[in-house]
Design a protein around this motif. Structure first.
Motif, PDB file in Angstrom:
ATOM      1  N   THR A 412       1.043  -1.196  -0.008  1.00 27.94           N
ATOM      2  CA  THR A 412      -0.006  -0.047  -0.078  1.00 27.94           C
ATOM      3  C   THR A 412       0.708   1.111   0.252  1.00 27.94           C
ATOM      4  OG1 THR A 412      -1.793  -1.343   1.061  1.00 27.94           O
ATOM      5  CG2 THR A 412      -1.783   1.189   1.332  1.00 27.94           C
ATOM      6  N   LEU A 413       1.905   1.367   0.826  1.00 26.90           N
ATOM      7  CA  LEU A 413       2.886   2.305   0.951  1.00 26.90           C
ATOM      8  C   LEU A 413       3.385   2.725  -0.339  1.00 26.90           C
ATOM      9  CD1 LEU A 413       4.354   1.833   4.504  1.00 26.90           C
ATOM     10  CD2 LEU A 413       2.866   3.688   3.769  1.00 26.90           C
ATOM     11  N   THR A 414       3.883   1.485  -1.067  1.00 27.86           N
ATOM     12  CA  THR A 414       4.293   1.563  -2.524  1.00 27.86           C
ATOM     13  C   THR A 414       3.383   2.263  -3.471  1.00 27.86           C
ATOM     14  OG1 THR A 414       5.670  -0.308  -2.048  1.00 27.86           O
ATOM     15  CG2 THR A 414       5.417   0.257  -4.223  1.00 27.86           C
ATOM     16  N   ARG A 415       2.291   1.993  -3.399  1.00 22.60           N
ATOM     17  CA  ARG A 415       1.325   2.428  -4.503  1.00 22.60           C
ATOM     18  C   ARG A 415       1.259   4.093  -3.997  1.00 22.60           C
ATOM     19  NH1 ARG A 415      -1.409  -2.352  -3.830  1.00 22.60           N
ATOM     20  NH2 ARG A 415      -2.999  -1.395  -2.208  1.00 22.60           N
ATOM     21  N   ALA A 416       1.097   4.421  -2.855  1.00 24.48           N
ATOM     22  CA  ALA A 416       1.033   5.717  -2.438  1.00 24.48           C
ATOM     23  C   ALA A 416       2.428   6.438  -2.764  1.00 24.48           C
ATOM     24  CB  ALA A 416       0.777   6.069  -0.897  1.00 24.48           C
ATOM     25  N   ALA A 417       3.498   5.858  -3.181  1.00 25.69           N
ATOM     26  CA  ALA A 417       4.796   6.404  -3.431  1.00 25.69           C
ATOM     27  C   ALA A 417       5.546   6.713  -2.056  1.00 25.69           C
ATOM     28  CB  ALA A 417       4.533   7.611  -4.523  1.00 25.69           C
ATOM     29  N   GLU A 418       5.235   6.180  -1.026  1.00 28.47           N
ATOM     30  CA  GLU A 418       5.904   6.531   0.137  1.00 28.47           C
ATOM     31  C   GLU A 418       7.050   5.500   0.391  1.00 28.47           C
ATOM     32  OE1 GLU A 418       5.563   8.806   2.241  1.00 28.47           O
ATOM     33  OE2 GLU A 418       3.484   9.641   1.713  1.00 28.47           O
ATOM     34  N   PHE A 419       8.056   5.536  -0.794  1.00 26.80           N
ATOM     35  CA  PHE A 419       9.079   4.472  -0.486  1.00 26.80           C
ATOM     36  C   PHE A 419       9.797   4.593   0.595  1.00 26.80           C
ATOM     37  CE2 PHE A 419       8.397   5.967  -5.129  1.00 26.80           C
ATOM     38  CZ  PHE A 419       7.444   5.097  -5.553  1.00 26.80           C
ATOM     39  N   GLN A 420      10.335   5.744   1.101  1.00 27.46           N
ATOM     40  CA  GLN A 420      11.058   5.526   2.261  1.00 27.46           C
ATOM     41  C   GLN A 420      10.393   4.930   3.246  1.00 27.46           C
ATOM     42  OE1 GLN A 420      12.204   9.545   3.172  1.00 27.46           O
ATOM     43  NE2 GLN A 420      14.072   9.346   1.750  1.00 27.46           N
ATOM     44  N   GLN A 421       9.121   5.048   3.636  1.00 25.78           N
ATOM     45  CA  GLN A 421       8.396   4.234   4.683  1.00 25.78           C
ATOM     46  C   GLN A 421       8.357   2.720   4.473  1.00 25.78           C
ATOM     47  OE1 GLN A 421       4.967   6.141   6.610  1.00 25.78           O
ATOM     48  NE2 GLN A 421       5.299   8.169   5.365  1.00 25.78           N
ATOM     49  N   ALA A 422       7.917   2.611   3.134  1.00 22.36           N
ATOM     50  CA  ALA A 422       8.086   1.101   2.668  1.00 22.36           C
ATOM     51  C   ALA A 422       9.253   0.266   2.936  1.00 22.36           C
ATOM     52  CB  ALA A 422       7.533   0.862   1.241  1.00 22.36           C
ATOM     53  N   GLU A 423      10.286   0.888   2.521  1.00 22.19           N
ATOM     54  CA  GLU A 423      11.748   0.553   2.671  1.00 22.19           C
ATOM     55  C   GLU A 423      11.898   0.187   4.138  1.00 22.19           C
ATOM     56  OE1 GLU A 423      14.653   1.975  -0.275  1.00 22.19           O
ATOM     57  OE2 GLU A 423      13.353   3.509  -0.108  1.00 22.19           O
ATOM     58  N   ALA A 445       8.685  -0.704  -8.263  1.00 23.81           N
ATOM     59  CA  ALA A 445       8.507   0.596  -8.225  1.00 23.81           C
ATOM     60  C   ALA A 445       9.501   1.579  -8.125  1.00 23.81           C
ATOM     61  CB  ALA A 445       7.537   0.810  -6.875  1.00 23.81           C
ATOM     62  N   LEU A 446      10.583   1.139  -7.150  1.00 23.76           N
ATOM     63  CA  LEU A 446      11.802   1.853  -6.991  1.00 23.76           C
ATOM     64  C   LEU A 446      12.690   1.976  -8.540  1.00 23.76           C
ATOM     65  CD1 LEU A 446      13.109   0.483  -3.571  1.00 23.76           C
ATOM     66  CD2 LEU A 446      12.107   3.029  -4.100  1.00 23.76           C
ATOM     67  N   GLU A 447      12.645   0.863  -9.006  1.00 27.15           N
ATOM     68  CA  GLU A 447      13.119   0.947 -10.473  1.00 27.15           C
ATOM     69  C   GLU A 447      12.584   1.777 -11.388  1.00 27.15           C
ATOM     70  OE1 GLU A 447      13.296  -3.279 -11.394  1.00 27.15           O
ATOM     71  OE2 GLU A 447      15.424  -3.891 -10.172  1.00 27.15           O
ATOM     72  N   LYS A 448      11.259   1.589 -11.376  1.00 31.36           N
ATOM     73  CA  LYS A 448      10.311   2.679 -12.263  1.00 31.36           C
ATOM     74  C   LYS A 448      10.803   4.085 -12.033  1.00 31.36           C
ATOM     75  CE  LYS A 448       6.093   3.561 -13.869  1.00 31.36           C
ATOM     76  NZ  LYS A 448       4.388   3.162 -13.836  1.00 31.36           N
ATOM     77  N   GLU A 449      11.129   4.380 -10.711  1.00 30.18           N
ATOM     78  CA  GLU A 449      11.487   5.911 -10.354  1.00 30.18           C
ATOM     79  C   GLU A 449      12.934   6.118 -10.480  1.00 30.18           C
ATOM     80  OE1 GLU A 449       9.428   8.346  -9.066  1.00 30.18           O
ATOM     81  OE2 GLU A 449       7.872   7.076  -9.733  1.00 30.18           O
TER      82      GLU A 449
END
Length: 460
Positions: A412-423, A445-449
């Protein structure tokens, strides 16, 4: 099994959550208001009136306007001067076509000595403009160079107006920058500067003050922040009890409305300045729709959300009305009635999450949080709402969430682009059968960004 709460690196530190771009802008804008006020008389205009240049060319300029079909403009400039507004002289000062025409036909109306005097004085104009704060840093309607769009917010406007604009932006700054990222926040600011400058030029008349002050450009950030705030905004009130104030997203539009009202009290000229602010506000709101991450990334569920019955809809409305009154107990009862028959109803889950906080029912709130974080949250806007709830949970609770709920939350955090929190959550959670899928979603998602180095750093 759940992880031990003794792992400090799993929690995002305060410095990572701060809106650094907006904080930096705020410091620059305050410095501009303090050290580059642009108030008082403009040296370039005083020089124009006293050097002899105005005596040489002003009457010729008015005649030139009338001859070229701009009699109404000439009348407005004469009216400005009759009101002791020397900014009318700026119209001639920046009239490049008039200067070129005068240079070609100077022998028709000036003696040889007057021509030499005029050329000498005209050659001094750039240096005089460089000594005038607004005309050096701000935007003139006769010379709309793009660079001036970005420096206009650093010039002029009363200090109280800049402080008010920044104070109203405080509750929106961190959610905006966390939601769209530092780089996109800077892009919104740049767009706000350009749109404010363009809006000013739509209505500005020759001879009026150039665009100055931070408020019009800041309204671009207001528009972006509010348009991207799909869910209610929860604010932690000062004090040890950590009570939450929930503001429905639609009520946040009162903040830019108040700023526009304050801007109208000191804007000069009024209509061009208001047009600048309104265009920046609307542009920021539209731009953020393009910049927002795609909520559908990694989503696989195609289930249709069940339609609420009229009774359930009434309960949902009653729950939100109770939250607006900060009546946590009544809200919890209303949302609870829905969750008895629809335990995965998303709106009821998010409402109950806030209601149980207000009612201070900690055990029930912990259980509800795990249910909410286990929700797929794959409908538009839901992932962002869950990410906001997760931030509140981390601030208030020291109890780890259930492992299965945690791995769903990573998605869910990944879809919200909250990558730091997801990591951070990946490092915190224990192993589970859903771990592989969650890590793969985050890595993609990280590779796409373009963050391949962070994707490779994820534990396998």
């Amino acid at each position: 099994m759940t992880t031990s709460p003794a792992r400090p690196k799993a929690d995002t530190t305060l410095w990572q959550r701060l809106p650094w771009v907006i904080l930096t802008l705020a410091l620059c804008l305050l410095a501009g208001a303090l050290f580059n006020s642009g108030q008082g008389k403009q040296p370039a205009l005083e020089w124009y009136a006293q050097s002899g240049l105005q005596q040489l060319e002003w009457d010729n300029y008015l005649s030139w306007l009338r001859f070229n079909g701009q009699g109404e403009q000439a009348r407005r400039l004469e009216q400005q001067l009759s009101q002791s507004d020397r900014h009318a002289y700026a119209a001639a000062l920046f009239a490049h076509d008039f200067v070129a025409d005068s240079d070609a036909r100077a022998r028709d109306f000036w003696t040889a000595s007057q021509r030499e005097q005029w050329k000498t004085l005209r050659s001094q104009v750039p240096a005089q403009l460089a000594s005038s704060p607004l005309y050096r840093w701000g935007l003139t309607d006769q010379a709309p160079r793009p660079a001036h769009f970005f420096t206009a917010p650093l010039t002029g406007a009363p200090l109280w107006l800049t402080l008010l604009a920044l104070a109203l932006l405080v509750p929106l700054a961190a959610p905006l920058e966390q939601r769209i990222g530092h780089g996109k926040t800077l892009l919104v600011w740049i767009a706000g500067c350009l749109l404010a400058g363009g809006g000013y030029l739509l209505l500005a008349q020759p001879g009026q003050l150039p665009l100055h002050g931070a408020a019009p450009a800041l309204l671009g950030l207001f528009g972006a922040a509010i348009a991207s705030q799909k869910a209610a905004l929860s604010l932690t009130l000062p004090g040890d009890n950590g009570k939450q104030l929930t503001l429905p997203a639609v009520t946040l539009w009162a903040l830019p409305a108040a700023l526009l009202g304050a801007l109208s009290l000191q804007a000069d000229p009024l209509l061009p300045t208001l047009c600048a602010g309104i265009l920046a506000l609307a542009g920021g709101a539209l731009l953020v729709q393009i910049l927002l991450p795609r909520e559908s990334f990694g989503a696989s569920s195609t289930e249709v959300t069940p339609v609420l019955t009229p009774t359930q809809q009434q309960e949902l409305t009653r729950g939100w009305e109770a939250l607006a009154r900060l009546d946590g107990e009544a809200a919890a009862n209303a949302f609870g009635n829905i969750l008895e028959s629809e335990p995965q109803q998303f709106d009821a889950l998010t409402g109950q999450f806030t209601a149980l906080q207000l009612a201070q029912e900690e055990l029930a709130w912990q259980h509800l949080a795990n249910t909410l974080f286990s929700h797929p949250a794959d409908a538009p806007g839901q992932a962002t709402q869950v990410s906001q709830c997760w931030k509140q949970f981390r601030q208030r609770s020291h109890t780890p969430i259930e492992t299965q709920a945690g791995w769903q939350l990573v998605k869910t955090l990944t879809r919200a682009a909250e990558f730091q929190q997801a990591e951070a959550l990946v490092e915190q959670l224990d192993d589970h059968e859903s771990r592989k899928s969650a890590v793969r979603t985050l890595r993609q998602a990280l590779e796409k960004e373009g963050l391949s180095h962070r994707a490779k750093a994820l534990t396998r």
